[in-house]
Write a protein that holds these residues in place. Structure first.
Motif, mmCIF file in Angstrom:
data_model
loop_
_atom_site.group_PDB
_atom_site.id
_atom_site.type_symbol
_atom_site.label_atom_id
_atom_site.label_comp_id
_atom_site.label_asym_id
_atom_site.label_seq_id
_atom_site.Cartn_x
_atom_site.Cartn_y
_atom_site.Cartn_z
ATOM 1 N N LEU A 548 0.803 -1.227 0.000
ATOM 2 C CA LEU A 548 0.000 0.000 0.000
ATOM 3 C C LEU A 548 0.838 1.280 0.000
ATOM 4 C CD1 LEU A 548 -2.840 -1.019 2.506
ATOM 5 C CD2 LEU A 548 -2.859 -1.115 0.008
ATOM 6 N N LYS A 549 1.888 1.331 0.796
ATOM 7 C CA LYS A 549 2.646 2.582 0.938
ATOM 8 C C LYS A 549 3.759 2.730 -0.089
ATOM 9 C CE LYS A 549 1.712 5.113 3.557
ATOM 10 N NZ LYS A 549 0.655 6.160 3.453
ATOM 11 N N ARG A 550 4.551 1.696 -0.281
ATOM 12 C CA ARG A 550 5.693 1.786 -1.202
ATOM 13 C C ARG A 550 5.746 0.554 -2.102
ATOM 14 N NH1 ARG A 550 10.092 4.825 0.146
ATOM 15 N NH2 ARG A 550 10.773 4.165 -1.941
ATOM 16 N N PRO A 551 4.781 0.407 -3.030
ATOM 17 C CA PRO A 551 4.824 -0.760 -3.925
ATOM 18 C C PRO A 551 6.075 -0.795 -4.793
ATOM 19 C CG PRO A 551 3.165 0.839 -4.631
ATOM 20 C CD PRO A 551 3.621 1.265 -3.287
ATOM 21 N N ASP A 552 6.733 0.367 -4.969
ATOM 22 C CA ASP A 552 7.967 0.390 -5.750
ATOM 23 C C ASP A 552 9.068 -0.417 -5.081
ATOM 24 O OD1 ASP A 552 7.643 2.687 -3.860
ATOM 25 O OD2 ASP A 552 9.788 2.953 -4.337
ATOM 26 N N LEU A 553 8.990 -0.558 -3.733
ATOM 27 C CA LEU A 553 9.988 -1.365 -3.024
ATOM 28 C C LEU A 553 9.906 -2.831 -3.427
ATOM 29 C CD1 LEU A 553 9.823 0.121 0.602
ATOM 30 C CD2 LEU A 553 11.572 0.518 -1.156
ATOM 31 N N ALA A 554 8.673 -3.304 -3.660
ATOM 32 C CA ALA A 554 8.511 -4.699 -4.096
ATOM 33 C C ALA A 554 9.156 -4.900 -5.457
ATOM 34 C CB ALA A 554 7.029 -5.057 -4.129
ATOM 35 N N ASP A 555 8.967 -3.943 -6.378
ATOM 36 C CA ASP A 555 9.584 -4.048 -7.702
ATOM 37 C C ASP A 555 11.103 -3.979 -7.601
ATOM 38 O OD1 ASP A 555 7.048 -4.141 -8.821
ATOM 39 O OD2 ASP A 555 6.933 -1.954 -9.044
ATOM 40 N N ALA A 556 11.592 -3.117 -6.716
ATOM 41 C CA ALA A 556 13.040 -3.006 -6.539
ATOM 42 C C ALA A 556 13.629 -4.282 -5.959
ATOM 43 C CB ALA A 556 13.355 -1.814 -5.629
ATOM 44 N N ALA A 557 12.925 -4.866 -4.989
ATOM 45 C CA ALA A 557 13.399 -6.127 -4.393
ATOM 46 C C ALA A 557 13.389 -7.245 -5.422
ATOM 47 C CB ALA A 557 12.522 -6.492 -3.202
ATOM 48 N N ARG A 559 13.863 -6.922 -8.640
ATOM 49 C CA ARG A 559 15.008 -6.734 -9.534
ATOM 50 C C ARG A 559 16.321 -7.060 -8.822
ATOM 51 N NH1 ARG A 559 11.931 -2.111 -10.812
ATOM 52 N NH2 ARG A 559 13.264 -0.875 -9.403
ATOM 53 N N ARG A 560 16.419 -6.649 -7.551
ATOM 54 C CA ARG A 560 17.673 -6.836 -6.814
ATOM 55 C C ARG A 560 17.937 -8.308 -6.542
ATOM 56 N NH1 ARG A 560 21.700 -7.845 -5.045
ATOM 57 N NH2 ARG A 560 22.994 -6.847 -3.448
ATOM 58 N N PHE A 561 16.891 -9.048 -6.232
ATOM 59 C CA PHE A 561 17.034 -10.479 -5.930
ATOM 60 C C PHE A 561 16.337 -11.308 -7.000
ATOM 61 C CE2 PHE A 561 17.076 -8.171 -1.871
ATOM 62 C CZ PHE A 561 18.304 -8.573 -1.368
ATOM 63 N N TRP A 563 17.377 -13.616 -8.903
ATOM 64 C CA TRP A 563 17.648 -15.053 -8.857
ATOM 65 C C TRP A 563 16.744 -15.755 -7.848
ATOM 66 C CZ3 TRP A 563 19.077 -17.127 -4.189
ATOM 67 C CH2 TRP A 563 19.482 -16.220 -3.197
ATOM 68 N N LEU A 564 16.525 -15.099 -6.700
ATOM 69 C CA LEU A 564 15.644 -15.676 -5.686
ATOM 70 C C LEU A 564 14.192 -15.644 -6.163
ATOM 71 C CD1 LEU A 564 15.212 -16.813 -2.838
ATOM 72 C CD2 LEU A 564 15.145 -14.446 -1.984
ATOM 73 N N TYR A 565 13.820 -14.542 -6.822
ATOM 74 C CA TYR A 565 12.458 -14.427 -7.344
ATOM 75 C C TYR A 565 12.186 -15.536 -8.365
ATOM 76 C CZ TYR A 565 8.335 -12.457 -9.604
ATOM 77 O OH TYR A 565 7.083 -12.283 -10.126
ATOM 78 N N ARG A 566 13.150 -15.782 -9.261
ATOM 79 C CA ARG A 566 12.976 -16.857 -10.252
ATOM 80 C C ARG A 566 12.861 -18.209 -9.572
ATOM 81 N NH1 ARG A 566 16.968 -13.996 -12.981
ATOM 82 N NH2 ARG A 566 18.537 -15.535 -12.337
ATOM 83 N N LEU A 567 13.665 -18.424 -8.525
ATOM 84 C CA LEU A 567 13.619 -19.690 -7.788
ATOM 85 C C LEU A 567 12.235 -19.917 -7.188
ATOM 86 C CD1 LEU A 567 15.268 -22.130 -6.633
ATOM 87 C CD2 LEU A 567 15.690 -20.705 -4.611
ATOM 88 N N LEU A 568 11.659 -18.854 -6.594
ATOM 89 C CA LEU A 568 10.351 -18.990 -5.958
ATOM 90 C C LEU A 568 9.238 -19.092 -6.987
ATOM 91 C CD1 LEU A 568 10.748 -16.436 -3.011
ATOM 92 C CD2 LEU A 568 11.018 -18.925 -2.953
ATOM 93 N N VAL A 569 9.308 -18.295 -8.035
ATOM 94 C CA VAL A 569 8.276 -18.351 -9.078
ATOM 95 C C VAL A 569 8.243 -19.722 -9.733
ATOM 96 C CG1 VAL A 569 7.676 -17.488 -11.373
ATOM 97 C CG2 VAL A 569 8.144 -15.886 -9.523
ATOM 98 N N ASN A 570 9.418 -20.324 -9.881
ATOM 99 C CA ASN A 570 9.494 -21.662 -10.464
ATOM 100 C C ASN A 570 9.352 -22.767 -9.424
ATOM 101 O OD1 ASN A 570 10.202 -21.414 -13.495
ATOM 102 N ND2 ASN A 570 11.564 -19.924 -12.522
ATOM 103 N N LYS A 571 8.944 -22.394 -8.199
ATOM 104 C CA LYS A 571 8.600 -23.347 -7.134
ATOM 105 C C LYS A 571 9.741 -24.314 -6.852
ATOM 106 C CE LYS A 571 5.055 -24.081 -9.718
ATOM 107 N NZ LYS A 571 3.829 -24.583 -10.365
ATOM 108 N N TYR A 572 10.951 -23.723 -6.732
ATOM 109 C CA TYR A 572 12.168 -24.494 -6.446
ATOM 110 C C TYR A 572 12.465 -25.529 -7.529
ATOM 111 C CZ TYR A 572 11.183 -22.558 -1.813
ATOM 112 O OH TYR A 572 10.887 -21.716 -0.769
ATOM 113 N N TYR A 573 11.838 -25.400 -8.678
ATOM 114 C CA TYR A 573 12.051 -26.265 -9.838
ATOM 115 C C TYR A 573 11.656 -27.715 -9.579
ATOM 116 C CZ TYR A 573 14.461 -22.284 -11.867
ATOM 117 O OH TYR A 573 14.739 -21.053 -12.352
#
Length: 651
Positions: A548-557, A559-561, A563-573
């Motif tokens: 609600l307050k800083r949705p841009d932080l989610a986008d920044a996180a 981009r910054r992580f 590799w971790l985002y891909r790992l989670l989106v792909n459900k640990y493969y």
């Protein structure tokens, strides 16, 4: 206790299923729904009556109802074991099922498979009741497989969707892996005890614990360890523990009512109930309990992470279910079976509530499930919003809500345990408090708060749901709010389960935390001294900031992580590995057996090759058939000479 009353409990929903399924077209939609709901309502009322009888001193009931056959002296029977453990499960299953049945009237109103759906969910309730009421392994396995078959039908209810067919096949196949282990465990029980009856098997548990078996030459294993591990493999499949968890998120392809029924009080909790029922066996196997503990802890934390990156409202709740099942499994692993069942009970109410609330949003949004296309719905759907908040607060363990009492008792039980793996489990369940709080209120904020993000189609077709769907939400919100406060003392610290659950004195962590229990009010007030409360608050605050307050932080996180985002989106493969390694290897093996074994060896050599060899021999032999008398006389002389030569050599 009246045997006919006990029989009526599972048979009432079965009768509703048969009538709605076989005579649905004749009796119409309304009457089909009414009969199915009436069957479950009767089962719920009778289950409550049975529980009240047990609470007022009626002894437990254990006995056969029907003998199907006797094989090698082992009776295969339908029998009931009705004690406080099974009675509690019966009430939870039938109450949640009744709410789901009523909710279905509104949710499936326009679906052409209306009667068929009611038949399936009533049949599902029958199968689950047969499972929890069983007094022997044969009936347990019948109920175990029956809920699997009906869940296959329900997940693939909309069979014209390829995704639904893929999901129900996935659920069916993954559960077969677990069920193979479960069947081996039952076979081990039968081999070492000569019986399938719970009472006889539990009585023989100490002798099995001293018996060894050789699985590989030169290596002896405790027979009880092997049996318990095999039984738990079955629980891993049914209760979706890592790595056999992959079917549960995809089961969201089924209609929302069955998502609530499968993931709240029925199918996924069957494994938890089974291990608690088998406590006389598991208590004598430290190896199996440590394995249970580590698997549960891994599931509790790492499946929760997946809810952080998912945008499908139903799948977020599904990953929450995976995580909470891990919590229950952790409680089993530290011998806190009563705590596991207590969390199972409270979780059934608030998780069914969250699923049904998600379904109400989906219907109002004209079947939209992406939370990024929602927002600001709290004013449009006030009843759904407030009941969802109650469910969310219960889920994250807010003091005085039902989930708080079960989850905090569970965390304290893990902290008090000294079993191998307990430190790892304690870290996972404590860290999981923050994760649970974050993804739960991320879902609440994205769905109900902030600016509206509805597209033109959703705006045009938006409509709040009726009371046929709101009523069950309110009915489930009440126990989600209150039941923990009123039941923690008797269920956890009042010897409620009695002999239904067996815990060795050295393992009784529930009794250890009970010494510090001074009532539900003091238990809740004492939470201000404990870390989980602040982790839960931090999770809510983090979700508020990021959504609600800083949705841009989610986008920044992201981009910054990345590799971790891909790992989670792909459900640990896990899915990638299953489809590209295991499934591909299975297909390659099948192709090799087909071409090399079936076509090459069986058809090519044994069938066609034999026929070809006979043909060639016949072709050669045909040349000897000249039709001339002197030729036949010649070969007769040759044969006679050979016989005489052989005779002379023998002499």
């Amino acid at each position: 206790m009246n045997q006919h009353l006990l029989l009526a409990i599972p048979l009432a929903p079965l009768a509703g299923a048969v009538l709605a399924g076989l005579a649905g077209k004749l009796i119409g939609r309304s009457l089909s729904a009414l009969l199915a709901i009436a069957g479950v309502a009767v089962a719920c009322a009778l289950s409550v009556q049975v529980l009240l009888q047990l609470l007022h001193g009626t002894p437990s009931w254990n006995g056969p109802v029907y003998t199907w056959l006797v094989s090698d002296g082992v009776p295969m029977q339908v029998g009931f074991l009705i004690d406080r453990l099974s009675a509690l499960m019966m009430v939870v299953v039938t109450f949640v099922s009744l709410c789901v049945h009523v909710y279905t009237i509104g949710y499936m109103h326009d679906d052409p498979g209306y009667q068929r759906f009611f038949a399936y969910i009533s049949l599902f309730t029958f199968a689950m009741l047969m499972l929890v009421m069983a007094n022997n392994f044969m009936q347990l396995f019948f109920g175990w497989e029956a809920v699997g078959v009906v869940s296959y039908l329900l997940i693939g209810f909309w069979y014209t969707r390829s995704s639904a067919i893929f999901a129900n096949l996935k659920a069916f196949l993954v559960n077969r892996v677990g069920d193979f282990g479960f069947l081996l465990g039952i076979a081990g029980v039968l081999f070492f005890t000569g019986s399938l009856d719970y009472q006889r098997v539990f009585a023989a548990a100490p002798s099995i614990a001293t018996t060894t078996m050789t699985l590989f030459p030169g290596h002896s294993w405790s027979a009880l360890n092997v049996i318990c591990l095999c039984l738990f493999v079955g629980a891993m499949g049914k209760s979706a523990q890592v790595p056999l968890h992959v079917w549960l998120p995809d089961s969201m392809e089924g209609p929302t009512p069955i998502s609530a029924l499968i993931h709240a009080a029925t199918m996924v909790t069957a494994g938890i109930f089974m291990v608690a029922r088998m406590s006389p066996l598991f208590e004598l196997s430290e190896t199996a309990l440590s394995f249970v503990l580590i698997i549960g802890a891994t599931t509790a934390l790492f499946m929760g992470f997946l809810g952080l990156v998912n945008n499908d409202i139903k799948r977020v709740v599904a990953y929450s279910t995976l995580s909470q099942l891990g919590y229950m499994t952790v409680a089993l692993g530290v011998s806190a079976y009563s705590v596991a069942i207590f969390h199972l009970m409270t979780h059934a109410f608030f998780k069914a509530l969250l699923f049904l609330a998600a379904g109400a949003v989906i219907i109002a949004m004209h079947h939209e499930q992406d939370m990024r296309k929602m927002g600001g719905l709290r004013h449009r759907m006030p009843v759904t919003y407030w009941t969802s908040v109650i469910g969310a607060l219960a889920l994250i363990g807010t003091p005085f809500f039902s989930g708080f009492y079960s989850k905090d008792a569970l965390i304290e039980a893990v902290h008090a345990s000294h079993r191998v793996g307990a430190s790892y489990a304690y870290f996972c369940v404590v860290a999981g408090v923050f994760v649970t709080s974050f993804y739960t209120f991320r879902m609440i904020f994205m769905t109900f708060h902030g600016p509206e993000r509805l597209d033109h189609h959703a705006q045009e077709h938006f409509h709040d749901v009726g009371w046929d769907m709101k009523g069950p939400l309110v009915a489930l919100a009440i126990p989600s709010l209150l039941i923990g406060f009123f039941t923690i003392a008797p269920v956890l610290f009042g010897n409620y389960f009695g002999s239904a659950i067996k815990v060795l004195e050295r393992n009784d962590v529930a009794a250890e935390i009970g010494r510090e229990f001074h009532g539900p009010l003091a238990f809740a007030l004492n939470s201000v001294l404990n870390l989980p409360l602040y982790l839960a608050a931090a999770g809510v605050l983090g979700a508020w900031v990021f959504v609600l307050k800083r949705p841009d932080l989610a986008d920044a996180a992201q981009r910054r992580f990345s590799w971790l985002y891909r790992l989670l989106v792909n459900k640990y493969y896990f899915d990638w590995f299953n489809e590209n390694v295991l499934a591909r290897a299975a297909r390659a093996l099948g192709l090799g057996l087909w071409r090399g074994g079936d076509q090459g060896l069986i058809d090519g050599v044994m069938v066609n090759g034999t026929a070809e060899a006979v043909g060639r021999v016949a072709l050669v032999a045909r040349g000897l058939q000249s039709g001339f008398l002197y030729s036949y006389a010649f070969w007769m002389v040759v044969g006679l000479v050979l016989l005489l030569g052989w005779f002379l050599l023998k002499v």
